[in-house]
Motif scaffolding. Structure first.
Motif, PDB file in Angstrom:
ATOM      1  N   ASN A 104       0.833  -1.207   0.203  1.00 50.49           N
ATOM      2  CA  ASN A 104      -0.002   0.005  -0.223  1.00 50.49           C
ATOM      3  C   ASN A 104       0.790   1.265  -0.212  1.00 50.49           C
ATOM      4  OD1 ASN A 104       0.723   0.131   2.735  1.00 50.49           O
ATOM      5  ND2 ASN A 104      -0.876   0.792   3.339  1.00 50.49           N
ATOM      6  N   PHE A 105       2.063   1.135  -0.551  1.00 49.21           N
ATOM      7  CA  PHE A 105       3.028   2.310  -0.717  1.00 49.21           C
ATOM      8  C   PHE A 105       3.814   2.009  -2.130  1.00 49.21           C
ATOM      9  CE2 PHE A 105       4.849  -1.042   2.005  1.00 49.21           C
ATOM     10  CZ  PHE A 105       6.073  -1.554   1.278  1.00 49.21           C
ATOM     11  N   VAL A 106       4.310   3.162  -2.211  1.00 46.59           N
ATOM     12  CA  VAL A 106       5.416   3.267  -3.466  1.00 46.59           C
ATOM     13  C   VAL A 106       6.666   3.870  -2.944  1.00 46.59           C
ATOM     14  CG1 VAL A 106       5.691   4.145  -5.887  1.00 46.59           C
ATOM     15  CG2 VAL A 106       3.286   3.534  -4.794  1.00 46.59           C
ATOM     16  N   LEU A 107       7.656   3.142  -3.260  1.00 42.52           N
ATOM     17  CA  LEU A 107       9.336   3.736  -3.278  1.00 42.52           C
ATOM     18  C   LEU A 107       9.422   4.200  -4.580  1.00 42.52           C
ATOM     19  CD1 LEU A 107      11.724   3.772  -1.351  1.00 42.52           C
ATOM     20  CD2 LEU A 107      12.340   1.757  -2.899  1.00 42.52           C
ATOM     21  N   PHE A 108      10.052   5.532  -4.709  1.00 44.42           N
ATOM     22  CA  PHE A 108      10.377   6.064  -5.952  1.00 44.42           C
ATOM     23  C   PHE A 108      11.664   6.528  -5.866  1.00 44.42           C
ATOM     24  CE2 PHE A 108       7.975   9.009  -3.363  1.00 44.42           C
ATOM     25  CZ  PHE A 108       8.568  10.447  -3.734  1.00 44.42           C
ATOM     26  N   GLY A 109      12.629   6.671  -6.723  1.00 44.78           N
ATOM     27  CA  GLY A 109      13.892   7.054  -7.077  1.00 44.78           C
ATOM     28  C   GLY A 109      13.811   7.982  -8.023  1.00 44.78           C
ATOM     29  N   GLY A 110      15.214   8.623  -8.439  1.00 43.68           N
ATOM     30  CA  GLY A 110      15.387   9.396  -9.642  1.00 43.68           C
ATOM     31  C   GLY A 110      15.453  10.829  -9.007  1.00 43.68           C
ATOM     32  N   LEU A 111      15.579  11.168  -7.611  1.00 45.13           N
ATOM     33  CA  LEU A 111      15.658  12.230  -6.965  1.00 45.13           C
ATOM     34  C   LEU A 111      16.864  12.762  -6.523  1.00 45.13           C
ATOM     35  CD1 LEU A 111      12.819  11.618  -4.293  1.00 45.13           C
ATOM     36  CD2 LEU A 111      12.701  13.047  -6.357  1.00 45.13           C
ATOM     37  N   ALA A 112      17.238  14.145  -7.215  1.00 50.94           N
ATOM     38  CA  ALA A 112      18.710  14.484  -6.832  1.00 50.94           C
ATOM     39  C   ALA A 112      18.847  14.946  -5.399  1.00 50.94           C
ATOM     40  CB  ALA A 112      19.047  15.650  -8.041  1.00 50.94           C
ATOM     41  N   ARG A 145       8.051   9.591   3.782  1.00 52.34           N
ATOM     42  CA  ARG A 145       8.987   8.901   4.490  1.00 52.34           C
ATOM     43  C   ARG A 145      10.366   8.616   3.845  1.00 52.34           C
ATOM     44  NH1 ARG A 145       8.899   4.781   8.547  1.00 52.34           N
ATOM     45  NH2 ARG A 145      10.880   4.831   9.621  1.00 52.34           N
ATOM     46  N   ASP A 146      11.661   9.382   4.310  1.00 54.49           N
ATOM     47  CA  ASP A 146      12.879   9.000   3.963  1.00 54.49           C
ATOM     48  C   ASP A 146      13.478   7.745   4.620  1.00 54.49           C
ATOM     49  OD1 ASP A 146      15.477   8.906   3.342  1.00 54.49           O
ATOM     50  OD2 ASP A 146      15.998  11.168   3.854  1.00 54.49           O
ATOM     51  N   VAL A 147      13.667   6.747   3.891  1.00 59.81           N
ATOM     52  CA  VAL A 147      13.740   5.556   4.196  1.00 59.81           C
ATOM     53  C   VAL A 147      15.352   5.207   4.166  1.00 59.81           C
ATOM     54  CG1 VAL A 147      11.604   4.214   3.814  1.00 59.81           C
ATOM     55  CG2 VAL A 147      13.384   4.252   2.072  1.00 59.81           C
ATOM     56  N   GLY A 148      16.062   6.245   3.798  1.00 60.22           N
ATOM     57  CA  GLY A 148      17.579   5.912   3.982  1.00 60.22           C
ATOM     58  C   GLY A 148      18.197   5.684   2.487  1.00 60.22           C
ATOM     59  N   ILE A 149      17.474   5.304   1.691  1.00 61.93           N
ATOM     60  CA  ILE A 149      18.112   4.732   0.280  1.00 61.93           C
ATOM     61  C   ILE A 149      18.169   6.110  -0.504  1.00 61.93           C
ATOM     62  CG2 ILE A 149      17.672   3.409  -1.882  1.00 61.93           C
ATOM     63  CD1 ILE A 149      15.531   1.755  -0.158  1.00 61.93           C
ATOM     64  N   PRO A 150      19.554   6.272  -0.978  1.00 58.06           N
ATOM     65  CA  PRO A 150      20.114   7.479  -1.719  1.00 58.06           C
ATOM     66  C   PRO A 150      18.986   7.550  -2.899  1.00 58.06           C
ATOM     67  CG  PRO A 150      22.077   6.098  -0.960  1.00 58.06           C
ATOM     68  CD  PRO A 150      20.978   5.459  -0.512  1.00 58.06           C
ATOM     69  N   GLY A 151      18.748   8.874  -3.031  1.00 59.53           N
ATOM     70  CA  GLY A 151      17.809   9.230  -4.243  1.00 59.53           C
ATOM     71  C   GLY A 151      16.441   8.751  -4.064  1.00 59.53           C
ATOM     72  N   HIS A 152      16.132   8.386  -3.261  1.00 59.90           N
ATOM     73  CA  HIS A 152      14.451   7.716  -2.923  1.00 59.90           C
ATOM     74  C   HIS A 152      13.819   8.334  -1.827  1.00 59.90           C
ATOM     75  CE1 HIS A 152      16.654   4.604  -5.649  1.00 59.90           C
ATOM     76  NE2 HIS A 152      15.530   4.085  -5.731  1.00 59.90           N
ATOM     77  N   LEU A 153      12.468   8.193  -1.880  1.00 61.48           N
ATOM     78  CA  LEU A 153      11.490   8.513  -0.895  1.00 61.48           C
ATOM     79  C   LEU A 153      10.415   7.478  -0.965  1.00 61.48           C
ATOM     80  CD1 LEU A 153      11.165  12.642  -0.941  1.00 61.48           C
ATOM     81  CD2 LEU A 153      12.318  11.002   0.779  1.00 61.48           C
ATOM     82  N   ARG A 154       9.663   7.349  -0.028  1.00 66.19           N
ATOM     83  CA  ARG A 154       8.500   6.507  -0.118  1.00 66.19           C
ATOM     84  C   ARG A 154       7.154   7.089   0.386  1.00 66.19           C
ATOM     85  NH1 ARG A 154       8.302   1.969   4.718  1.00 66.19           N
ATOM     86  NH2 ARG A 154       7.251   3.729   5.689  1.00 66.19           N
ATOM     87  N   VAL A 155       6.148   6.613  -0.206  1.00 69.53           N
ATOM     88  CA  VAL A 155       4.818   7.316   0.159  1.00 69.53           C
ATOM     89  C   VAL A 155       3.883   6.242   0.159  1.00 69.53           C
ATOM     90  CG1 VAL A 155       4.511   7.679  -2.545  1.00 69.53           C
ATOM     91  CG2 VAL A 155       3.167   8.807  -0.844  1.00 69.53           C
ATOM     92  N   THR A 156       3.027   6.581   1.208  1.00 69.91           N
ATOM     93  CA  THR A 156       1.696   5.632   1.399  1.00 69.91           C
ATOM     94  C   THR A 156       0.803   5.935   0.498  1.00 69.91           C
ATOM     95  OG1 THR A 156       2.331   5.356   3.917  1.00 69.91           O
ATOM     96  CG2 THR A 156       0.095   4.790   3.237  1.00 69.91           C
ATOM     97  N   ALA A 157      -0.005   5.112  -0.080  1.00 67.40           N
ATOM     98  CA  ALA A 157      -1.159   5.311  -1.071  1.00 67.40           C
ATOM     99  C   ALA A 157      -2.213   5.866   0.052  1.00 67.40           C
ATOM    100  CB  ALA A 157      -1.501   4.106  -1.891  1.00 67.40           C
ATOM    101  N   GLY A 158      -2.813   6.970  -0.168  1.00 71.89           N
ATOM    102  CA  GLY A 158      -3.707   7.408   0.907  1.00 71.89           C
ATOM    103  C   GLY A 158      -5.183   7.219   0.060  1.00 71.89           C
ATOM    104  N   THR A 159      -6.025   8.179   0.549  1.00 74.36           N
ATOM    105  CA  THR A 159      -7.397   8.315  -0.173  1.00 74.36           C
ATOM    106  C   THR A 159      -7.041   9.234  -1.513  1.00 74.36           C
ATOM    107  OG1 THR A 159      -7.640  10.505   0.843  1.00 74.36           O
ATOM    108  CG2 THR A 159      -8.779   8.362   2.183  1.00 74.36           C
ATOM    109  N   GLU A 160      -8.103   9.107  -2.162  1.00 78.46           N
ATOM    110  CA  GLU A 160      -7.978   9.677  -3.429  1.00 78.46           C
ATOM    111  C   GLU A 160      -7.681  11.154  -3.295  1.00 78.46           C
ATOM    112  OE1 GLU A 160     -10.433  10.623  -7.717  1.00 78.46           O
ATOM    113  OE2 GLU A 160     -11.475   9.437  -6.039  1.00 78.46           O
TER     114      GLU A 160
END
Length: 364
Positions: free
Chosen positions: A310-318, A335-350
């Motif tokens: 129910n979340f998405v990790l996404f990269g490509g961030l400088a 959330r910053d989960v400590g993976i370089p260039g990445h962040l994680r977001v929970t899928a919320g309501t629309e």
């Protein structure tokens, strides 16, 4: 907090706990919380009423200890899981973290080793430290996936007594093929390794994604852990559980605290399980928003990992910290989960997902 940690150093703390920081994500009061993978839809009114009624009834007997064997709850969980799982194969505790801790208390400890495949759930090494279990790692590749041969080789060469396989994996969202679980189980035979498949996000998987529960028959060292925190929207109730061979539950009885599941917790969980269809209806809505996030982030030129959670990790961030702070200023906490260039977001309501995506577009 820093002063508290410095004061802690004056106490005779166990050596393997020295220098560690407690687990926790930032708790910040903002309008949109998409950082800890909660179910943002909340508990439906029908289920809320059922839980309140059940808890009210349980409160009349709070002068007595609860059912130590949580018999009704184990039966309800077995029926929910299906697939031939019986009540004596089910165990539960205060959140899946306590379930995992009890497994380590029973099968880990001094002189024993656990292995994880990072990036993965950050509680695994902390639980290992808390039980004085050595923790070793074998990293995933750039796609965050795991291949059966690689896992088998690492399990075998490490001599691990406990193997953590998270599927869908947190924080990447990637699911495992059953061949990976089978390979880990066979590779761990010499060390009689306990194989834990952490399926906390299983209900959010794409159609056709298999569960390791189907592999339980004939595998007494295999454990599949689940939670009611995510799909059931009961993070505040703290109810995690597992399915395994009956002798696994017998082993955990040796380390559990007396009456570890309160009557209130049991009542709330039982009420929720009788309304599982209503609760799981929101899961489909969450999956729609998750897939929408993946599609729109890719269109923005980012690199979202395929997700069965129910979340998405996404990269490509400088500069992930700039993006994180900018979203926070817009009232969205991810959330910053400590993976370089990445962040994680929970899928919320629309509506929450829309605010996140529009805010991110402005920042980019």
């Amino acid at each position: 907090m820093r002063n508290r940690l410095e004061s802690l150093s004056r106490l005779p703390l166990r050596e393997n706990l020295v220098g560690l920081s407690p687990y926790g994500a930032p708790q910040i009061d903002v309008p949109i919380l998409l950082n800890v993978n909660e179910n943002t839809h909340g508990v439906p009114a029908e289920v809320h009423r059922a839980i309140v009624d059940a808890v009210q009834a349980a409160a009349l007997g709070l002068n007595r200890y609860p059912d130590r064997e949580f018999t009704e709850l184990r039966g309800n969980l077995a029926r929910y899981l299906g697939g031939g799982v019986t009540a004596d194969q089910v165990w539960a505790a205060n959140g899946s973290n306590e379930v995992l801790q009890q497994i380590l208390q029973a099968f880990g400890g001094p002189g024993r080793t656990a292995i994880g495949f990072p990036p993965t759930y950050s509680m695994y090494p902390l639980l290992a430290s808390a039980t004085d279990t050595r923790y070793v790692t074998a990293p995933r590749d750039a796609s965050f996936r795991l291949e059966a041969g690689y896992v088998a080789e690492e399990v075998s060469s490490s001599g691990a007594n406990i193997v953590f396989l998270c599927s869908p994996n947190n924080p990447t969202g990637t699911a495992l093929g059953l061949d990976v679980v089978e390979a880990a189980y066979e590779a761990g035979a010499a060390a009689r390794a306990i194989i834990i498949v952490d399926e906390a996000y299983a209900e959010f998987s794409h159609a056709g994604t298999p569960s390791a529960i189907t592999l339980l028959p004939g595998r007494e060292r295999l454990i599949v852990s689940r939670t009611m925190s995510k799909a059931f929207a009961l993070a505040g109730a703290r109810l995690g559980y597992l399915a395994a061979a009956p002798e696994v539950a017998d082993a955990l009885r040796l380390v559990r605290l007396p009456y570890h599941l309160s009557a209130i917790t049991q009542a709330a969980a039982n009420a929720a399980l009788t309304h599982s269809a209503t609760l799981l209806a929101n899961v489909e809505a969450i999956k729609v928003q998750r897939d929408r996030i993946v599609t729109e982030l890719a269109a923005l030129g980012l690199n979202p990992a395929p997700s069965d959670a129910n979340f998405v990790l996404f990269g490509g961030l400088a500069d992930p910290q700039r993006v994180w702070r900018g979203l926070l200023e817009a009232g969205v906490l991810i959330r910053d989960v400590g993976i370089p260039g990445h962040l994680r977001v929970t899928a919320g309501t629309e509506s929450e997902t829309t605010v996140f995506l529009e805010s991110l577009k402005r920042l980019l």
